[in-house]
Enzyme design. Sequence first.
Site, PDB file in Angstrom:
ATOM      1  CG  ASP A   1     -51.392  47.864 -38.877  1.00 48.87           C
ATOM      2  OD1 ASP A   1     -51.523  48.406 -37.776  1.00 48.87           O
ATOM      3  OD2 ASP A   1     -52.340  47.338 -39.481  1.00 48.87           O
TER       4      ASP A   1
ATOM      5  CG  HIS B   1     -56.311  44.709 -53.225  1.00 49.04           C
ATOM      6  ND1 HIS B   1     -55.937  45.971 -53.650  1.00 49.04           N
ATOM      7  CD2 HIS B   1     -56.695  44.837 -51.928  1.00 49.04           C
ATOM      8  CE1 HIS B   1     -56.098  46.825 -52.645  1.00 49.04           C
ATOM      9  NE2 HIS B   1     -56.543  46.166 -51.592  1.00 49.04           N
TER      10      HIS B   1
ATOM     11  CB  SER C   1     -58.748  45.888 -49.048  1.00 47.38           C
ATOM     12  OG  SER C   1     -57.340  45.785 -48.977  1.00 47.38           O
TER      13      SER C   1
END
EC number: 3.1.1.5
Length: 1478
Positions: free
Chosen positions: A518, A659, A404
Site C-alpha cells: 500500500d 524481500h 510476499s
Amino acid sequence: MELYPGVSPVGLLLLLLLGQGPSQIHGSSGENTLAWQSQQVFWTLKNFPFPCKPKKLELSVLSESVHSLRPSDIKLVAAIGNPEIPLAPGSGTINMEKPQSIKNQPQDVCMGIMTVLSDIIRHFSPSVLMPTCSPGKGTAVHTTAEDLWIQAKELVRRLKDNPQLDFEKDWKLITVFFSNTSQCHLCPSAQQKSHLMRHMEMLWGVLDYLHHEVPRAFVNLVDLSEVLAMDLQHQETGFSPAPEVCKCTETTTLSKAVMQWSYQEAWEDLLASSKFNKHETFAVVFQPFFDEIEPPLKRSSPQDPTTLALRIWNSMMEPVGQKDGLLNTAERKTMKCPSEESPYLFTYKNSNYQARRLKPITKLQMKEGSEFTCPDKNPSNSIPTTVHSLRPADIKIIGALGDSLTAGNGAGASPWNILDVLTEYRGLSWSVGGDETIKTVTTLPNILREFNPSLKGFSVGTGKESTSRASFNQAVAGAKSDGLAGQARKLVDLMKADKTINFQEDWKIITVFIGGNDLCASCSNSTRFSPQNFIDNIKNALDILHAEVPRAFVNMAMVMEITPLRELFNEPTVSCPRNILSRLCPCVLGLGDNSEELSSLVQRNRDYQKKTEELINSGRYDTRDNFTVVVQPLFENVSMPRTPEGVPDKSFFAPDCFHFNAKTHARSAIALWKNMLEPVGHKTRHNNFEIKAPIVCPNQASPFLSTTKNSNLGNGTWMVCEERAPSASPPTSVHTLRPADIQVVAALGDSLTAGNGISSQEGNLTDVSTQYRGLSYSAGGDKTLENVTTLPNILRKFNGNLTGYSVGTGDSSSANAFLNQAVPGAKAENLTSQVRTLVQKMKSDNRVNFNRDWKVITVMIGASDLCDFCTDSNHYSAANFFDHLQNALDILHKEVPRALVNLVDFINPSIIREVFLKNPDKCPVNQSSVLCNCVLTPRKDSYELARLEAFTKSYQSSMLQLVESGRYDTREDFSVVLQPFLLNTKLPVLENGKPDTSFFAPDCIHLNQKFHTQLARALWANMLEPLGKKTDTLDPKGHISLACPTKDQPFLRTFRNSNYKYPTKPAIENWGSDFLCTEKSPSSQVPTSVHELRPADIKVVAAMGDFLTTATGARPSGYKRLATPWRGLSWSIGGDGKLETHTTLPNILKKFNPSITGFSTGTLDNKAGLNVAEEGARAQDMPAQAKTLVKKMKSTPTINLQEDWKLITLLIGNNDLCLYCENPEDNSTKEYVKYIQQALDILYEELPRVFINVVEVMELAGLHHVQGGKCAMPLAVQKNCSCLRHSQNLTAMQELKKLNWNLQSGISELSYWHRYMEREDFAVTVQPFFRNTFIPLNEREGLDLTFFSEDCFYFSDRGHAEMAIALWNNMLEPVGWKTSSNNFIYNRTKLKCPSPERPFLYTLRNSQLLPDKAEEPSNALYWAVPVAAIGGLAVGILGVMLWRTVKPVQQEEEEEDTLPNTSVTQDAVSEKRLKAGN
C-alpha cells in the site's frame, strides 16, 4: 540472412524461456514521409545548460578502438527503426524548437531524437555531420520486421554516398530502435514463442549486416517497449499494433519487474559474448529503457524526443551492468558527462562486464537456526477458556495473512539468483513457516512446536497459497490491504473444512502483516491508499476473524517503517537490481531526499501505524473472552542492518534487495515471539536485526501470551533493557556516565515535583494539598517500577542501591522527602533557597558520599511564575526568570561534584487552561483566580492571553539560552542538559473532543499518577537521546515505550557524547526591544499634576548633556570620523527607526503616543530636535544648555508651551570626571551641583508642565579600569579622558572614585529639593541606574566590548539601547526603590510596563515617601529623606567596593546574594524604613 555461427537459435530461445513475449520491429511505412534531404527537420536544444567540459577530454589522436571511443571522435549520428512516440511539444523537460508544419510521423520523431543527440555531441566534436534517419520502403500502415532490413540497407548506402563522410575511417554512432509490446511475461504461448523467435532472428540478422558492412561503428540497441507501453496507456498512437492478449492467469508487479530485469540481463549476456563485441572497430550495446522511478501521476507522458535523446546519451555514459535505465524527474533534466577517468562511451569490454552465467550462483546455506532453552514447556492444567490465560503450549493451530513477506518470496534464494525471488518459500516464513526444526530454521511455528509438537497449520516447502503445502498460510504475494478481507474469508473456510482440527475447541494463533505494498503505491493513488482506507481494510478482515473464529489470538504486526529501504537503494557500493527495486516500490525510492512528497510518505507510514494501534486499542476485538487482537510493533522502527564498514548489509535481503532472506525471517520470528510475551504498552518497538537475539522464555510469574487485559500494569512499567551494567570503574567524566553509575537522585521545583494531588481521588479537592512525593515523576520511589513509574524506580533497575528519592507523603522538610526539595508554589526566585538546602542535605547525610557519588538532579520551574506574571510583569519578566535560574544553577555548578542536572521545561499553561475551562462541571472554575489567576482568567483571544503566550515562549527561550551558553560545561564532572519533552505537550482529549480530566488531579491543574507515569517515561527517553535529536513533544495518551541504553550508546547523553555543538548565536541584527505593555492609554483628561502623569500624556521630549547624549561614536566610523554624533540613536532623545530595531526613550514613548515630538534623528545638526547636548560639555555648561533648550521650545510652532507635557533628561559629569585631575579645585562636588541647580532653576522658571529625569553620572573609573590592552585605540581614551592615563596609579584612581561617588551623592538630593516641589506641574526625579556601574561581561567572562565604541570610551548603539531600557525602568520604579545598578544582559523583553494600579511616572510624592500636601509639616522632612538616602548610598558604595576588592580573593566563598545585577541598593531600604518611622 544468417545468424552468427556461435549463436544458435537456442541462444535466442533463452529470451523466450525468460518469459519474453513477441517482439515487433517497426519500420517506416514510406507514406507521408518527408523527403529526406529537402524537408530535413532541425531540432535544437533551447536554453539548456551544457554542464560538460569537452576541452578537458580532447585528444589530438583519433581513437583506433571502439572501446576507447570518445564523443569527440564521432563524425555522424544515425538511426534505423522508428520509435513511434507521438510528439507532445512542451511535455518534456526541455523545450524544442520546430517548424509548425511538422506532423506526427515516426520519421519526425526519429529525427528529433537524433538531432538532439547530434547537438550534444557537437559540443565535443564541432565537425559532426547532420544526423540521419533511414526511411523504410513499406507501404502498410503497420509493417513487419523485414522493413528494418530495408532501413539498414538504405542507411549503409547513404553513409557510403555521403561526400562529407570518410566511410572507412570516420566513427559513426548508430541507434537501432525496436519494441516488444507484449506484456505477457510469465507464460507466452507456443505461437507467441514462434513469432518472437522469427523476429529476433531478423533483428540479429540486421545487427550482423551492420557488423559486416559498417566499419568504425558504435551501435546502440534500444528497446522502447516500456516507453511505448506507457504511451499506450494515454492514447492510441496509430503506429503500433495493440499488445496481444496475455494468456497468463496472473501477473504481479514483482513478476513483471523480475522478468524485465531478466530480459535485460539476457540481452546483455547475449551481446557480451557475441562476435559484435570481439573486435576493435565495432560494438553493439543494449541500452535499457525502463519506466521512471516516480509516481505515475508525475510522469510526463507521452515522452518527447528530447527526453529520449538525453536518456540514450546518459545511458551511454554509464558502464554496462550499471545501467538501470530508471530516472526520476530531476535525473531526466540532468545531462551526464564523460569523466576524466572514463572519457569514453561504455562497451562490454571497457565496463569489465561479467556475464551472468560466469557469476557465482552456488546455493548458499541461508537458513538460521536458534537455541531453545526454555525450561517450562507445559500447557495449562486444563484447556483455558479465556485468551488472557493462554500459554504457548496451549496453541494447536497457526495461520497467517499478508503479502510476499509472509508468503516467503525469495527467502531461500541464493544471492545471484534473482529469478528465484519469484519462488514463495513458505516453509521459511517468519510467522507461519514450518520447515525442519528450530535448530536449523527459526520461525514462530518452530518455536511453538517446542511447546507443542502437534501444532498444525504451518506451511512447508514452496508454492502458492492455493497449494496444500501452504496450509493456513494464506498470504498472497503482492497483496495490498484491500485484499486482506478475501484472505481472511479463505482462511476461515479452510479451517472450517479441515477435518484434522477441532475448529471450535482448538486455540489458534493468526498473524496478520500487511501494508508495505500500500505504501509503495500510495503516491500514485493517495485516495485508495489513504490511512483511513487502509485501516478500514484491516478492520474488515479482523471483523471476519472476530465474528467467525473462536479461540483465537491474533497478532496484528504493525506495518513496517519502510523508508530505511532508501539507504540500500542509494548506496552506490552495494550491488542491487535497482530497476527491480524501483518497480516494486516507486513511492519510496523515486522521491527526493527533502521533498514534500517524501515527507508525506513518512507521515502516511506513521498514520498507518497510529491508526492500527488506535483500532486495536479501541477494544473492538476484546468483547469476548476467547478472542483478542494484539498489536505487535516489532517493525515500527527498523534500522537498516549495516556491515562493519558501515554500509547497508544486503546479506539480510533476497537477491532483489527488497524481500527478506531466511536470516531476516529468522530474526523477525524471534522479535515477534518476544513481542508476544511483552506486556501491552511495553513492547519492544525498535529492532536491530544485525544482532542475533536469543529466544526469550515466558516469565514464570506471567507465563501467558500477553493481552491487553493480562498486561494491565496500571501505572507501572516493564523493564526490557538488557544493558544494565555499570562502568568497569567509577567514571570521572559526566560524558561517560551510565545509568547504573548513578547513586543519588534529587529534584527541585514546585508543586508538580512535590507531587501535589498525584493520588487524590476525583472530587476530593482538599486532598490536592497532599504532597505525594513518593509518586513524583522525577524523584518518587514508592513501590517498584512494575507498580509505579518514576525516574528513581527506573534507575533502581540499574542500581538497586540508589538513594535520595522520596517516598510516601510530606513537605520538603519531612524525612520522606529526602532529596526532593521541591516546594509547592515555588517560583524561580525561590530556587536558590532550594538549592542551598539540597546541597546542605547531601553534604550532611551519611547515605550520600558527596564527593564520590554520581548524582542526577532534576530541576523544573516556571509554572508558578506564569500563574502570577500579570500581577507584576516587571517582577516576573523573562530577564528576571533567567537571572534566578542562572543563580540557582551557578550554585549547583560551583558546589556539587559529579552531577548531571536535568533542566526540564514546564508544561505550557495553555494545556492547563484548556482542561480547566472546558470542564466546568469537574473543575473548580469559581476558584480560578485563586488557583492560577494569570493563566485561567484571561478571555479567549484577549491581549492578556497573547501576553501569556509571549511570556511562556520567553521563559522557554531563556532556559535554552542559558544551557546552550556552555556556562555549565566547564568541568568534566558536571553538566546541565535541557530535556525538552514538555515543549510541545498535546492536550489529552476524549472522543467527544473534551479534554480528558482522567490525567489530572481534582483541581484540574495538577497532574495525577497517570500523567506522572508518562512524564517519567518521557524524561527517561530524553536522557538517553542525543542532544539535537531529543523528542520535544509529549502525547499523554500516546504510547511511550521504555527507552534503553545500547552497547553502542550506553551513556546518559550530554553535549559531548552526542557530538553536539551548541548552535552559534545568530548575529543580532539590531538592539531593538519587544513591547508587551497593555496599559497604553493617556489620562482621560490632560493632567494638571505631574504626579498623575502617564507615559501617553507626554507630548515633547528633550535632552541635555555631553557625548553620551549626543551619542558620539555609537556606530563604527573609523579613526578619523570617531567623533560622529549619532543623535538619532541616543538613549534619551534619539528617534531613528522604531522600537523594534532601535531602543531609545522616545521610541518607547512613541508606543504610547505616536505624535510625540522633539527627538533627534540621523547625525546632522539640523536634525538634532530638542537635543541640546554638546560632546565636550561639563556641568558648568548646563545653564547655557537650559537657556538654549527653552529658546528652542518657545520657537517651535508645533509645541504648545503652556499645555504640552514635556520630558527632559539630563545626564552630565563624565567630562568633569575625565578632566578633574587637570584642575581639581575647579571640579568640586559643590560646583557640580550648583551648575545643575542653575540649569534646573532656568527650566523651573521658564517651562510649565515638565517632568525632568536627572541621571546620576556613571561610575566611570570602574567602567574603564580593567580593560587592559583590549581597546582598538587606547590613545583615544587618553585624549578624551586624561585622568584615565593614571589608571595604574592606585592613589590617583582612588581620588577619581571618590569624586565619582561625591558627584552621585550630591545629585541624589535633587529629587528631594523643596523648591522643585512647590509647583504641581513640575518635578525633578533622580534616576540612579548608573550608581553602581558593572562592567558587562561576555559568555567567556571577559569584557564585552560590544557595548563600547572602537576606542572603548564611547557607548555603542548596544550600550545606548541598554541605557534607554535602564532609564525607562527607573522611571516606572518608585523613588526610594529604584534599581541603582545596570543590568546589561541582552533580552528584548526587559522593558517594564505601567499597570492599571500604577499607571504614572514616579515622582517623590506619588512614591508615597511624603505625606499628603494637607498634612505637610516643615521642610525638615524633605531633608531627612535625602540624608537617609545618602547614608544608604555610602553603604551601597562600600558594599560594591568590598565586593570588587574581595571577589578575586574569596571567589570560592562567594555567596549567591553577592550577585548584584538586579539588586535594590541599601539606600532604598533606608528610605523605606524612614517612611515607616514617620
